[in-house]
Design a protein around this motif. Sequence first.
Motif, PDB file in Angstrom:
ATOM      1  N   ALA A  94     -14.507   7.039   9.583  1.00 30.68           N
ATOM      2  CA  ALA A  94     -14.639   8.401  10.100  1.00 30.68           C
ATOM      3  C   ALA A  94     -14.835   9.394   8.965  1.00 30.68           C
ATOM      4  CB  ALA A  94     -13.402   8.769  10.908  1.00 30.68           C
ATOM      5  N   VAL A 109     -16.933   0.470   4.630  1.00 31.65           N
ATOM      6  CA  VAL A 109     -15.895   0.408   5.657  1.00 31.65           C
ATOM      7  C   VAL A 109     -16.567   0.636   7.003  1.00 31.65           C
ATOM      8  CG1 VAL A 109     -13.755   1.397   6.510  1.00 31.65           C
ATOM      9  CG2 VAL A 109     -14.169   1.306   4.069  1.00 31.65           C
ATOM     10  N   LYS A 110     -16.537  -0.393   7.830  1.00 33.86           N
ATOM     11  CA  LYS A 110     -17.223  -0.305   9.115  1.00 33.86           C
ATOM     12  C   LYS A 110     -16.589   0.790   9.975  1.00 33.86           C
ATOM     13  CE  LYS A 110     -18.513  -3.423  12.842  1.00 33.86           C
ATOM     14  NZ  LYS A 110     -17.437  -3.597  13.797  1.00 33.86           N
ATOM     15  N   ASP A 111     -17.406   1.607  10.640  1.00 38.33           N
ATOM     16  CA  ASP A 111     -16.943   2.662  11.537  1.00 38.33           C
ATOM     17  C   ASP A 111     -16.045   3.697  10.860  1.00 38.33           C
ATOM     18  OD1 ASP A 111     -18.276   1.591  13.647  1.00 38.33           O
ATOM     19  OD2 ASP A 111     -16.562   0.429  14.387  1.00 38.33           O
ATOM     20  N   ALA A 158     -14.056  -3.443   4.867  1.00 40.93           N
ATOM     21  CA  ALA A 158     -14.201  -4.344   6.002  1.00 40.93           C
ATOM     22  C   ALA A 158     -15.115  -5.493   5.634  1.00 40.93           C
ATOM     23  CB  ALA A 158     -14.779  -3.586   7.187  1.00 40.93           C
ATOM     24  N   PRO A 182     -19.290  12.166  11.790  1.00 39.46           N
ATOM     25  CA  PRO A 182     -18.798  12.500  10.443  1.00 39.46           C
ATOM     26  C   PRO A 182     -19.865  13.082   9.535  1.00 39.46           C
ATOM     27  CG  PRO A 182     -18.607  10.130  10.881  1.00 39.46           C
ATOM     28  CD  PRO A 182     -19.068  10.775  12.142  1.00 39.46           C
ATOM     29  N   ALA A 227      -4.661  -2.440  12.126  1.00 36.96           N
ATOM     30  CA  ALA A 227      -5.428  -2.041  10.946  1.00 36.96           C
ATOM     31  C   ALA A 227      -5.684  -0.548  10.972  1.00 36.96           C
ATOM     32  CB  ALA A 227      -6.751  -2.797  10.924  1.00 36.96           C
ATOM     33  N   PHE A 228      -5.817   0.049   9.790  1.00 32.20           N
ATOM     34  CA  PHE A 228      -5.943   1.503   9.728  1.00 32.20           C
ATOM     35  C   PHE A 228      -7.173   2.008  10.469  1.00 32.20           C
ATOM     36  CE2 PHE A 228      -6.790   5.658   8.133  1.00 32.20           C
ATOM     37  CZ  PHE A 228      -5.541   6.227   8.193  1.00 32.20           C
ATOM     38  N   ASN A 229      -8.254   1.253  10.395  1.00 33.10           N
ATOM     39  CA  ASN A 229      -9.466   1.645  11.108  1.00 33.10           C
ATOM     40  C   ASN A 229      -9.209   1.823  12.601  1.00 33.10           C
ATOM     41  OD1 ASN A 229     -11.359   1.988   9.250  1.00 33.10           O
ATOM     42  ND2 ASN A 229     -12.234  -0.064   9.367  1.00 33.10           N
ATOM     43  N   GLY A 244      -7.137   9.725   7.022  1.00 28.24           N
ATOM     44  CA  GLY A 244      -7.544   8.557   6.246  1.00 28.24           C
ATOM     45  C   GLY A 244      -6.303   7.935   5.636  1.00 28.24           C
ATOM     46  N   PRO A 245      -6.428   6.778   5.010  1.00 29.03           N
ATOM     47  CA  PRO A 245      -5.259   6.109   4.439  1.00 29.03           C
ATOM     48  C   PRO A 245      -4.630   6.879   3.276  1.00 29.03           C
ATOM     49  CG  PRO A 245      -7.262   4.881   3.968  1.00 29.03           C
ATOM     50  CD  PRO A 245      -7.649   5.981   4.878  1.00 29.03           C
ATOM     51  N   ARG A 288     -19.708   4.277   5.396  1.00 31.31           N
ATOM     52  CA  ARG A 288     -19.914   3.171   6.334  1.00 31.31           C
ATOM     53  C   ARG A 288     -20.585   1.962   5.711  1.00 31.31           C
ATOM     54  NH1 ARG A 288     -20.614   5.856  12.302  1.00 31.31           N
ATOM     55  NH2 ARG A 288     -18.721   7.065  12.115  1.00 31.31           N
ATOM     56  N   TRP A 309       0.115   0.226   0.944  1.00 31.11           N
ATOM     57  CA  TRP A 309      -0.157   1.524   0.334  1.00 31.11           C
ATOM     58  C   TRP A 309       0.655   1.749  -0.936  1.00 31.11           C
ATOM     59  CZ3 TRP A 309      -0.230   4.939   5.389  1.00 31.11           C
ATOM     60  CH2 TRP A 309      -1.449   4.718   6.041  1.00 31.11           C
ATOM     61  N   PRO A 324       2.318  -1.838  11.199  1.00 38.21           N
ATOM     62  CA  PRO A 324       1.374  -2.283  10.169  1.00 38.21           C
ATOM     63  C   PRO A 324       0.451  -3.410  10.632  1.00 38.21           C
ATOM     64  CG  PRO A 324       3.638  -2.833   9.574  1.00 38.21           C
ATOM     65  CD  PRO A 324       3.709  -2.039  10.822  1.00 38.21           C
ATOM     66  N   GLN A 368      -5.885  -6.920   5.511  1.00 45.24           N
ATOM     67  CA  GLN A 368      -6.525  -6.213   6.620  1.00 45.24           C
ATOM     68  C   GLN A 368      -6.430  -4.697   6.512  1.00 45.24           C
ATOM     69  OE1 GLN A 368      -3.548  -7.524   6.796  1.00 45.24           O
ATOM     70  NE2 GLN A 368      -2.305  -6.709   8.430  1.00 45.24           N
ATOM     71  N   THR A 369      -5.575  -4.163   5.625  1.00 44.65           N
ATOM     72  CA  THR A 369      -5.419  -2.723   5.619  1.00 44.65           C
ATOM     73  C   THR A 369      -6.221  -2.092   4.506  1.00 44.65           C
ATOM     74  OG1 THR A 369      -3.479  -2.992   4.281  1.00 44.65           O
ATOM     75  CG2 THR A 369      -3.136  -2.734   6.627  1.00 44.65           C
ATOM     76  N   ARG A 374       1.578  -1.850   4.880  1.00 49.02           N
ATOM     77  CA  ARG A 374       0.142  -1.600   4.881  1.00 49.02           C
ATOM     78  C   ARG A 374      -0.475  -1.794   3.513  1.00 49.02           C
ATOM     79  NH1 ARG A 374      -2.258   0.282   9.248  1.00 49.02           N
ATOM     80  NH2 ARG A 374      -0.885   1.017  10.889  1.00 49.02           N
TER      81      ARG A 374
END
Lengths: 482, 295
Positions: free
Chosen positions: B215, B211-213, B294, A57, A422-424, B184-185, B208, B160, A419, B289-290, B158
Amino acid sequence: MNASCSTTPSAAENDSTLRVIDASCRPPLVFLFCGAALWLVVAWAFALIAGLKFHSPNFLANCSWLTYGRVYPVSTNALLYGFAIPAGLGVGLWILARLGRTTVVQPWIIAFGAKLWHFGVFVGLVEILRGNSTGFEGLEIPKAGAILMFLGYMLIGIWSLLTLYVRTERTLSAPQWFIIAALFWFPWIFTTAHLLLTVFPVRGVTQSIIVWWFSGNLRFVWLALVGLGAIFYLTPLLMKRTLHSEYLALFTFWTIILFASWNGIPQGAPVPAWMPALSTVTTVLTLVTLLTFAVNIYRTCGNGCSTGQNPVEGKFIAFGSIAFVIAVLMSIVGLLRELNPLVSFTWFTVAQADLNVFGFFSMTMIGAILYITPRVTGFNWACSNKAKASFWLAAAGIVLYTVSLAAGGVMQGVKLNNPQIAFNEVSRASLMPLRMSTLGQLLILTASVLLLWNLVGVLVRIVKAQVNPVNANSVAAAEVKS
Amino acid sequence: MNYGPLIFLAAFIGLSASWFGFVLTPQIQLGRAQQATNTVNTAQLYPIARPGLAQEGLEVYKANGCFYCHSQQVGQTGTQVNFILTEIGTNPVAVAEGLLTAKVGLTNANAAGLSAGLPKTILRNVPIGDAKKAAKVTRDNGASGTVEVVAVGPDIARGWGIRRSVAADYLYDSTVMLGSQRVGPDLANVGARLPDANWHYRHLYVPRSVVKDSAMPAYSYLFKTRKIEGRPSPDALQLDEGFAPENGYEIVPTDEAKALVAYLLSLNSSTPLFEAPVTVATAPAAPAQTNSPAQ
């Protein structure tokens, strides 16, 4: 000159009228095609940069000009406005001149229009990189570029229609109808979109509706009109047969006009429900377009489909025809009630769009360019092996790209709809197919470089012949002049 | 006979039909929409224009093409009606019997323990008529309860949003960027979901770090690294170990970053509307969790 080139004009069409007509197309077509080929390379180079950002990224992330959100639209706009439209206009002009059995009216004005269009695209893409995109997907090029493009288009369009007007063969055939409708429809949708979005912006979500309408009409109606027009003209020519049914081709034409022009409003969009519903119904009806087209082309080829004697330009066009059928099927399947939630907002939609713009339209246009350029310039391709290699590279590239993105998109959609995941996790799962698609982009980029190389080779030979006509080693060039 | 002009006219009408359908008609239907009080329960004016800094932030969002990876539209697959018993009153037996005879979907097993652990949802996913009948029955028997309307669907689950997005949500935005991808969300309600500006600054500078990992690429060009002279800036980013600059330096957001974060915080479309009804007070909180940072 390489004797093994398959693109040599056949003896049958060594008809002097046709040669004069082809020669009159030379200035506009050389400008349109060379610029287009350059943009094709730019498009896939930028697509590759965008794709690499999914490997890491932070690749080129420190520079605002090269952030994903600017590089990605540059690649899509360079492909659509830089390559697809000018290539389509060039092929369309040539078809109008040939079928009307007339020379092109004022070829240098059209050539100037081509320059203006390409310059407009250049200005637009630089503006996007500078952060001045309009923010509308499919219409990112801001006013400054759009005005130049529009002026260029008008020069090309008006003189193409004048060429049609002075035709000596008065009866219009199916490919001409396709091209004429496309010539008229583009300025309408382009001005509507720009006037109502960038000049006098409409309010709220009606902006998005206009963008969807514009984008749907450009990507489906305009590309299908020009692309299918070219296929209907070139397939019989390459197969040395006549088109199976002129009436069926006209029926295809009407279904595009009536049904495809309503496509593009996604299901679930925050707009009054009748719009996505109407759009879905009409898109499903384009199944008729697809069937009539497929039957017509299949019948035209007859048993010639499987002889394997197809020259490389025929391979490109055959690939384009098949990709059209698959791309339309993908858009229809993606709208089915059960499947839509799994594909909306995923890479599947990108796979479908790129299969349409590149797999169908651009491949068809590359085939047409390979067929037309030797006839128009009088110079054969430096080496047809390069053309053959570019076909296999482009075909393998777009197949790899589409398949991995479509499969990845469905996987992504299944996970998005659960759902509990998780989104990740969802985004991590789509990384693998995305990375595979980068390989496809690399193959297509190589193919585009080969095409550009070929065209630049022809350009160099034209310039050499102009500068020093005595030493020009091409007999064909001398013939064209006579 | 020459059919040319006729074909031309027919094609012209055919193509322009879609112009009338998807360009002109939406203007007639939606083009004059106004701010309204058609909100459910609250009588609040909606939608409201974004504050000035957030308007500037929209331009930053647009210039950097955030909308190629983030959609701004929440969907829902349906609406669910529940009935919540809040007070049982003095005659629990009468309430239970009343609800059973009204046949609103209450089972005998549930009717037995009606008064325990109030308030509680005693009817879940019932037709709106039944929920209203239950409200009347409970009221007649000296108890009280509320009818709750909730949106359901993966996007809602989720976290959102609490309801689907509708046309009114975008009334005052110029350049509506609904997005077509969810790399992404979704961000339609990111201001409600992640209201901490500092979180957004850290996330934009090094995704990062929060938010772990992730993108998402780092938008470090929206920030300046500068030498601390005198007192550190109050705007300086509080970064975790490993992401912080070397000693004596600090990271401060540029005006662009400030505008962008103001815009992100202004993204909130949870007001219940006539066309997208939802009960606000009892709306479920976003699951942890969403999309949240993280752990």
